[in-house]
Design an enzyme around this catalytic site. Sequence first.
Site, PDB file in Angstrom:
ATOM      1  CB  SER A 106      -1.985   3.275  -3.819  1.00  0.00           C
ATOM      2  OG  SER A 106      -2.469   4.383  -3.091  1.00  0.00           O
TER       3      SER A 106
ATOM      4  CD  GLU B 291      -3.986   7.629   4.472  1.00  0.00           C
ATOM      5  OE1 GLU B 291      -4.616   7.637   3.393  1.00  0.00           O
ATOM      6  OE2 GLU B 291      -3.532   6.586   4.991  1.00  0.00           O
TER       7      GLU B 291
ATOM      8  CG  ASP C 293      -2.246   2.015   6.518  1.00  0.00           C
ATOM      9  OD1 ASP C 293      -2.729   3.016   7.071  1.00  0.00           O
ATOM     10  OD2 ASP C 293      -2.309   1.846   5.291  1.00  0.00           O
TER      11      ASP C 293
ATOM     12  CG  ASP D 240      -1.870   7.469   0.381  1.00  0.00           C
ATOM     13  OD1 ASP D 240      -1.968   8.696   0.413  1.00  0.00           O
ATOM     14  OD2 ASP D 240      -1.799   6.821  -0.683  1.00  0.00           O
TER      15      ASP D 240
ATOM     16  CE  LYS E 234      -5.131  -0.543  -1.753  1.00  0.00           C
ATOM     17  NZ  LYS E 234      -4.538  -0.153  -0.461  1.00  0.00           N
TER      18      LYS E 234
ATOM     19  CG  ASP F  79      -1.698   1.216   1.436  1.00  0.00           C
ATOM     20  OD1 ASP F  79      -2.372   1.626   0.482  1.00  0.00           O
ATOM     21  OD2 ASP F  79      -1.635   1.800   2.529  1.00  0.00           O
TER      22      ASP F  79
ATOM     23  CG  ASN G 181      -7.998   0.221   1.714  1.00  0.00           C
ATOM     24  OD1 ASN G 181      -7.376   0.383   2.759  1.00  0.00           O
ATOM     25  ND2 ASN G 181      -7.688   0.868   0.611  1.00  0.00           N
TER      26      ASN G 181
END
Length: 286
Positions: free
Chosen positions: A175, A95, A243, A88, A220, A86, A246
Site C-alpha cells: 500500500s 482512503e 484501483d 485504500d 509496489k 492494494d 500506482n
Amino acid sequence: MNTTHIILQGLEPIHQRYQQLLQEIADIASAGNVVKLNDSAARFEQVSLDTDAWVSIQELCFKAELDVTALDKKLSLSDFKLLAMDMDSTLITIECIDEIADMQGLKPQVAEITEAAMRGELEFQESLTRRVALLKGLDALALQRVYDERLQLSLGADKMLKALQQAGLKTLLVSGGFTFFTDRMKSRLQLDYTHSNLLEIDHGKLTGKVSGIIVDADEKQRTVERICAELGVTGKQAIVMGDGANDLKMMSVSGLSVAFRAKPVVRAKADVAFNFVGLDGILNLF
C-alpha cells in the site's frame, strides 16, 4: 479476441430479473452453453466474440449494473500461489490519508491530490509528500480514530480472503498508505505480508513527513516480485488487485489483474474489472 467463456455477475439474483439480457448476451456471443454458477452469476461457454461484440456486451452489462469478464481459459485456484492487494479503496472502503486529513479540516485539499494521483495525473511520490505535509502537527491519536470510526472492509473482502487462504494462497497487502493501518489489517485478517509507508511521529504529533522508502508504483511492483521470489513462484502465479494508477505496474507482472471500483485507466488495462460486485466476485471466475 481469443475468448472461451464470459462470466456475468451482479449483486442481485440475475437469472429471473435479467432473463432477457442473458438471452441477448448469449445471442451476441453465440454462446454454446449457459451455466448457472449461483443465483447471482452465470458462465457463457464456447463463445465467439469479436471486439465489437465484446464492447456491446460490456455496454449492456454496465448499463444494467452487472460485471462481465471475458477469459481465454478456465482458471483454477491451484494455478495461483499469491494474492497481492492494494489497501485504500481496494481492501478497505476509504482512503486513510483523506480521513486523517478530515481530522485537520483539510479533507477537500488532500482528497483532490489523492484523486489526481489515482487517475495518473500526478506522480505518486510528489502527491504523497504534498498530502503528508498538510498533516503536520496533527495529534497521532487521529490515526486510531480513523481506524476505529471509519475504516471498513470492502464488500466481499472477508469472504474472498477466507476462500483464497483456505485454498493455500499467501496474502500480501502492499500500500501507498501507512503502516499504522496495514499492521492492523495484517493482524485482523491473518495476512502473510504487508508493505507500506511509515508516518513520522514526534512527541505524539505527525511531523508531516514519511520515514524510509516511499511505496510508489515501482516499489509496489518490486514488492510483488520479491515476495514471489521468496515463495519460489513467478509473477504469473500471483493475483494482483488495485484501483489506482500506482497499482498498474504491480498488476502488469501478475497472472491475473483485478481492478476493483477502479479509475478508468486501471479498468482498461486489467484482466478483470469489478464495478458493482464485491471482492468475492473473483471466486466466480474459478
